[in-house]
Design a protein around this motif. Sequence first.
Motif, PDB file in Angstrom:
ATOM      1  N   SER A  52      37.195  44.274  36.822  1.00 44.57           N
ATOM      2  CA  SER A  52      36.103  43.482  37.056  1.00 44.57           C
ATOM      3  C   SER A  52      35.042  44.284  37.156  1.00 44.57           C
ATOM      4  O   SER A  52      34.853  45.561  37.542  1.00 44.57           O
ATOM      5  CB  SER A  52      36.372  42.415  38.285  1.00 44.57           C
ATOM      6  OG  SER A  52      37.259  41.515  38.332  1.00 44.57           O
TER       7      SER A  52
ATOM      8  N   LEU B 241      36.973  36.869  40.702  1.00 38.25           N
ATOM      9  CA  LEU B 241      36.751  38.396  40.617  1.00 38.25           C
ATOM     10  C   LEU B 241      36.695  38.776  39.128  1.00 38.25           C
ATOM     11  O   LEU B 241      35.912  39.395  38.684  1.00 38.25           O
ATOM     12  CB  LEU B 241      38.086  38.845  40.951  1.00 38.25           C
ATOM     13  CG  LEU B 241      38.547  39.379  42.399  1.00 38.25           C
ATOM     14  CD1 LEU B 241      39.758  39.971  42.602  1.00 38.25           C
ATOM     15  CD2 LEU B 241      37.235  40.310  42.986  1.00 38.25           C
ATOM     16  N   LEU B 242      37.215  37.800  38.022  1.00 35.55           N
ATOM     17  CA  LEU B 242      37.100  38.034  36.815  1.00 35.55           C
ATOM     18  C   LEU B 242      35.743  37.883  36.144  1.00 35.55           C
ATOM     19  O   LEU B 242      35.291  38.327  35.232  1.00 35.55           O
ATOM     20  CB  LEU B 242      38.283  37.076  35.982  1.00 35.55           C
ATOM     21  CG  LEU B 242      39.582  37.713  35.929  1.00 35.55           C
ATOM     22  CD1 LEU B 242      40.320  36.499  35.425  1.00 35.55           C
ATOM     23  CD2 LEU B 242      39.711  39.037  35.462  1.00 35.55           C
TER      24      LEU B 242
ATOM     25  N   HIS C 248      41.996  45.512  39.639  1.00 33.66           N
ATOM     26  CA  HIS C 248      42.672  44.589  40.279  1.00 33.66           C
ATOM     27  C   HIS C 248      44.065  45.146  40.770  1.00 33.66           C
ATOM     28  O   HIS C 248      44.861  44.393  41.889  1.00 33.66           O
ATOM     29  CB  HIS C 248      43.013  43.458  39.280  1.00 33.66           C
ATOM     30  CG  HIS C 248      41.516  42.665  39.040  1.00 33.66           C
ATOM     31  ND1 HIS C 248      41.868  41.312  38.542  1.00 33.66           N
ATOM     32  CD2 HIS C 248      40.433  42.878  38.977  1.00 33.66           C
ATOM     33  CE1 HIS C 248      40.624  40.999  38.221  1.00 33.66           C
ATOM     34  NE2 HIS C 248      39.845  41.939  38.403  1.00 33.66           N
TER      35      HIS C 248
ATOM     36  N   ARG D 116      44.958  30.634  44.590  1.00 30.91           N
ATOM     37  CA  ARG D 116      44.872  32.194  44.314  1.00 30.91           C
ATOM     38  C   ARG D 116      44.297  32.366  42.759  1.00 30.91           C
ATOM     39  O   ARG D 116      43.947  33.278  42.389  1.00 30.91           O
ATOM     40  CB  ARG D 116      46.316  32.698  44.114  1.00 30.91           C
ATOM     41  CG  ARG D 116      47.128  32.906  45.307  1.00 30.91           C
ATOM     42  CD  ARG D 116      48.458  33.358  45.317  1.00 30.91           C
ATOM     43  NE  ARG D 116      49.365  32.761  44.480  1.00 30.91           N
ATOM     44  CZ  ARG D 116      50.390  31.915  45.020  1.00 30.91           C
ATOM     45  NH1 ARG D 116      50.356  31.492  46.479  1.00 30.91           N
ATOM     46  NH2 ARG D 116      51.241  31.318  44.154  1.00 30.91           N
ATOM     47  N   GLU D 117      44.572  31.374  41.792  1.00 33.73           N
ATOM     48  CA  GLU D 117      43.845  31.391  40.508  1.00 33.73           C
ATOM     49  C   GLU D 117      42.308  31.224  40.536  1.00 33.73           C
ATOM     50  O   GLU D 117      41.688  31.942  39.579  1.00 33.73           O
ATOM     51  CB  GLU D 117      44.428  30.283  39.681  1.00 33.73           C
ATOM     52  CG  GLU D 117      45.802  30.531  39.216  1.00 33.73           C
ATOM     53  CD  GLU D 117      46.467  29.263  38.489  1.00 33.73           C
ATOM     54  OE1 GLU D 117      45.645  28.546  38.066  1.00 33.73           O
ATOM     55  OE2 GLU D 117      47.848  29.157  38.243  1.00 33.73           O
TER      56      GLU D 117
ATOM     57  N   SER E  95      48.956  28.096  44.486  1.00 29.86           N
ATOM     58  CA  SER E  95      48.679  28.536  43.183  1.00 29.86           C
ATOM     59  C   SER E  95      47.234  28.431  42.567  1.00 29.86           C
ATOM     60  O   SER E  95      46.779  29.296  42.063  1.00 29.86           O
ATOM     61  CB  SER E  95      49.769  28.467  42.026  1.00 29.86           C
ATOM     62  OG  SER E  95      49.817  26.883  41.935  1.00 29.86           O
TER      63      SER E  95
ATOM     64  N   ARG F 283      41.209  34.609  41.833  1.00 30.22           N
ATOM     65  CA  ARG F 283      41.379  35.457  40.402  1.00 30.22           C
ATOM     66  C   ARG F 283      39.993  35.408  39.565  1.00 30.22           C
ATOM     67  O   ARG F 283      39.263  36.247  39.007  1.00 30.22           O
ATOM     68  CB  ARG F 283      42.592  35.357  39.699  1.00 30.22           C
ATOM     69  CG  ARG F 283      42.884  36.306  38.596  1.00 30.22           C
ATOM     70  CD  ARG F 283      43.717  35.907  37.807  1.00 30.22           C
ATOM     71  NE  ARG F 283      43.427  34.520  37.184  1.00 30.22           N
ATOM     72  CZ  ARG F 283      43.988  33.608  36.455  1.00 30.22           C
ATOM     73  NH1 ARG F 283      45.269  33.869  36.395  1.00 30.22           N
ATOM     74  NH2 ARG F 283      43.606  32.499  36.016  1.00 30.22           N
ATOM     75  N   ASP F 284      39.856  34.195  39.216  1.00 31.25           N
ATOM     76  CA  ASP F 284      39.019  33.619  38.181  1.00 31.25           C
ATOM     77  C   ASP F 284      37.309  34.288  38.793  1.00 31.25           C
ATOM     78  O   ASP F 284      36.655  34.627  37.965  1.00 31.25           O
ATOM     79  CB  ASP F 284      38.756  32.342  37.963  1.00 31.25           C
ATOM     80  CG  ASP F 284      39.859  31.889  37.239  1.00 31.25           C
ATOM     81  OD1 ASP F 284      40.563  32.683  36.698  1.00 31.25           O
ATOM     82  OD2 ASP F 284      40.049  30.433  37.324  1.00 31.25           O
TER      83      ASP F 284
ATOM     84  N   TRP G 296      41.220  41.526  32.572  1.00 30.07           N
ATOM     85  CA  TRP G 296      42.221  40.845  33.339  1.00 30.07           C
ATOM     86  C   TRP G 296      42.729  42.018  34.454  1.00 30.07           C
ATOM     87  O   TRP G 296      43.176  41.680  35.271  1.00 30.07           O
ATOM     88  CB  TRP G 296      43.440  40.211  32.700  1.00 30.07           C
ATOM     89  CG  TRP G 296      42.907  38.926  32.138  1.00 30.07           C
ATOM     90  CD1 TRP G 296      42.320  38.794  30.942  1.00 30.07           C
ATOM     91  CD2 TRP G 296      43.363  37.550  32.641  1.00 30.07           C
ATOM     92  NE1 TRP G 296      42.382  37.454  30.679  1.00 30.07           N
ATOM     93  CE2 TRP G 296      42.809  36.740  31.713  1.00 30.07           C
ATOM     94  CE3 TRP G 296      43.791  37.358  33.743  1.00 30.07           C
ATOM     95  CZ2 TRP G 296      42.812  35.319  31.923  1.00 30.07           C
ATOM     96  CZ3 TRP G 296      43.972  35.901  33.972  1.00 30.07           C
ATOM     97  CH2 TRP G 296      43.337  34.922  33.323  1.00 30.07           C
ATOM     98  N   SER G 297      42.305  43.047  34.132  1.00 30.97           N
ATOM     99  CA  SER G 297      42.787  44.324  35.034  1.00 30.97           C
ATOM    100  C   SER G 297      41.567  44.988  35.817  1.00 30.97           C
ATOM    101  O   SER G 297      41.808  45.565  36.672  1.00 30.97           O
ATOM    102  CB  SER G 297      43.637  45.227  34.059  1.00 30.97           C
ATOM    103  OG  SER G 297      44.744  44.831  33.770  1.00 30.97           O
TER     104      SER G 297
ATOM    105  N   LYS H  10      41.841  38.817  49.580  1.00 32.09           N
ATOM    106  CA  LYS H  10      43.315  38.587  48.834  1.00 32.09           C
ATOM    107  C   LYS H  10      44.536  38.415  49.828  1.00 32.09           C
ATOM    108  O   LYS H  10      45.341  37.598  49.746  1.00 32.09           O
ATOM    109  CB  LYS H  10      43.550  39.696  48.029  1.00 32.09           C
ATOM    110  CG  LYS H  10      44.910  39.689  47.163  1.00 32.09           C
ATOM    111  CD  LYS H  10      44.870  40.730  46.042  1.00 32.09           C
ATOM    112  CE  LYS H  10      46.157  40.904  45.250  1.00 32.09           C
ATOM    113  NZ  LYS H  10      46.165  41.728  44.147  1.00 32.09           N
TER     114      LYS H  10
END
Length: 535
Positions: A94, A160-161, A113, A153-154, A150, A157-158, A91-92, A142
Motif C-alpha cells: 500500500s 489499506l489498499l 501487507h 476484515r475485507e 469476513s 483490507r480495502d 494487493w501486497s 489487524k
Amino acid sequence: MGLRFRWLQLIAVDFYFAILPFCDRRRWWMKGFLIGWVGFRVVSAPGKVLITGAYLVLEQPHAGLVVSTSARFYAVVKPIHENLAPDSWSWSWSDVKVISPQLGTETDYKFSHRDLSLRRVSSEGSSSFVEQAVQLSVAAAKAGFTGASSEEREHFRDQLLQGLEITILGSNDFYSFRRQLEARGLPLTRSSLAALSAFSSISTNTQPGEDEIALPEVAKTGLGSSAAMTTAVVASLLQYFGRVDLPLHGAAKEDVETDLELVHSVAQAAHCAAQGKIGSGFDVSCAVYGSQRYVRFSPSVLSSVQASGRLITPLEIMKQVLAESWDGERLAYALPPGLMLVVGEPGFGGSHTPSMVGAVQAWRKRDPEKATPIWNALAEANLSVEKGLLHLKTVAGSGKFYENILESCSTSSADKWKILHGDTPGSLEVVMSLLETRQAFLQVRSLLRHVGEAAGVPIEPPSQTALLDATMEMDGVLLAGVPGAGGFDAVFAITIGSTVRDKLELEWSRRGVLSLSAQEDPSGVSLEKCDPREV
C-alpha cells in the motif's frame, strides 16, 4: 463543484457526529461509509507540563502531577486512492504518504501487507516516531480484527489498499518562534505569537558552536511534542480503521476506557520503539488521558518492543504488548479552581532530556550514600506539593468565599497573604494551603538544584533560578519552576487568577522570556470535527 462538494462533506461530518452514539462496532459499515464520504479523520493529542515528580517519576511507586495543555498535535488521515482495480499489484503493498507542512516535507512509503512494515521510497526526511506509530497502529488494528467477520476484515483490507495520507500539524507553542518575532521587530509577548499564522513553518536550530548539552535540530519548548505527535497518529489510525470511538474534543463520552487503553498501549509501544528505550511514559499517558496523577508501569510491559529488532513483526509485537497487564496508576487531575498555568520559553534552544536523565541516574549509582537521602527528601517534598494542591480543591468548595480570598491574594505578594487573611479560621485555611504548597515547592526546587549540581547537569541553571525567584516574588504568583527534567527549554508558573498572567507576561518579556499561548486543558486525545487549518 468543489465548494459544493466540501459543503456536503461538512454536512456529512455533522451527521456523523449526530449518529455516532448509535454506531457501535456491529454497525462498522455505517461508520465506514461516512468516513469514505467525509474523506478524512482528524484526531488531536495535548502537550504536557510535569509540575512535580521530575526524575522520581521514572520509578515506582513515585508519582508525578502532569498537566495537559491547550497546545495540541493533530493528525489528519485520509485515503490516497478512491479505489483500486482487483488485479492491482498493490494487493501486497500500500502507498503511505506522511506530510508535514510545518517542516515542508512529504515522505512516501510502501507498506508491506506481509510483515506490516514501512519502506521509505522518497529521499525527504522521515520521523521514526511516525513510522513506528503507523506500523504498530496497523498491526494493532489487524490484531483486533482477528475474530471479526469476513466483511469487517475485507473492509479493513480495502482501507489499506486505498493507501494512507497522514498530515501532521503541531500548535505553534511546541516550537520556538522567537527568531521570527525578533526578525519582524515584534515584542516577546503572547499577542505577538498569536500574530503568526497557525501551524507556522518551523525554523531549525542553527545556533553555532557546541554546548555540553546537545541542542535539538528543531528548537522546541519542552511541551512533549514527540509524545503528542505519536499519540495523535496512533489514535487517528485506530479511529480511521474503526478500532476505537474517541470522544469529541471538549465533550463528555461514556464507555471510552477500553478505547483509550488501546490507544495508550499502542502509543507507548511506538514511542518506546522510536526512542530506543523505555522511558517513564508520563508524557504519552498525558497525551492520551489528559491531566493526571501518574505512577509509571513496569518496564517489562514493553520488553517485547525493546527486544524486537528485526526478529519479530509489528503484528507479533503488538499481540504481546496488548496481552500485557499494565500496572501503572492514573488518577484524573486538574489544577484547583482559580489557579492558572502559564508557560514561558526562555530562548536557550532546549535541553537534551535523555542526557540529563542518564547523568542523574549515573550519579545515584555512583554515590548512593549521598543520593538516597536527597531522593527521599525530594519524594516527600513532591508529596507535600501534591497534598497542598489537592487540599485547595477541597476548600474551593466554599464557593464565593474561596474566590474572594484568591482575588485578594492575586493582588499582593505571598509574604502579605497571611497578614491580609489570617483573621478568620476559614480564610486562614485557604491562605495556609497556598503558603504550605508554595513552601513545599520551594523545597522541591532546592533539592533539584542539589541533584543537578551533584550530577553535573543544569536542572535549574543559575539563569533560570534568577528568573524563577523574581517570578515568585510577583503579586499573585503561587509557584514557578522548570517542568520535567528541567534545563533551558521552558519555565512555568501557576498564578492566582487570570489577571496576573498579563503582568507576568510583561515581566517575562522584559527578561527575554516569551510567554506561550498554552494553558491547561484537561482533555486527552480527542476526535476533531474538521481539519484545524479550516478553523
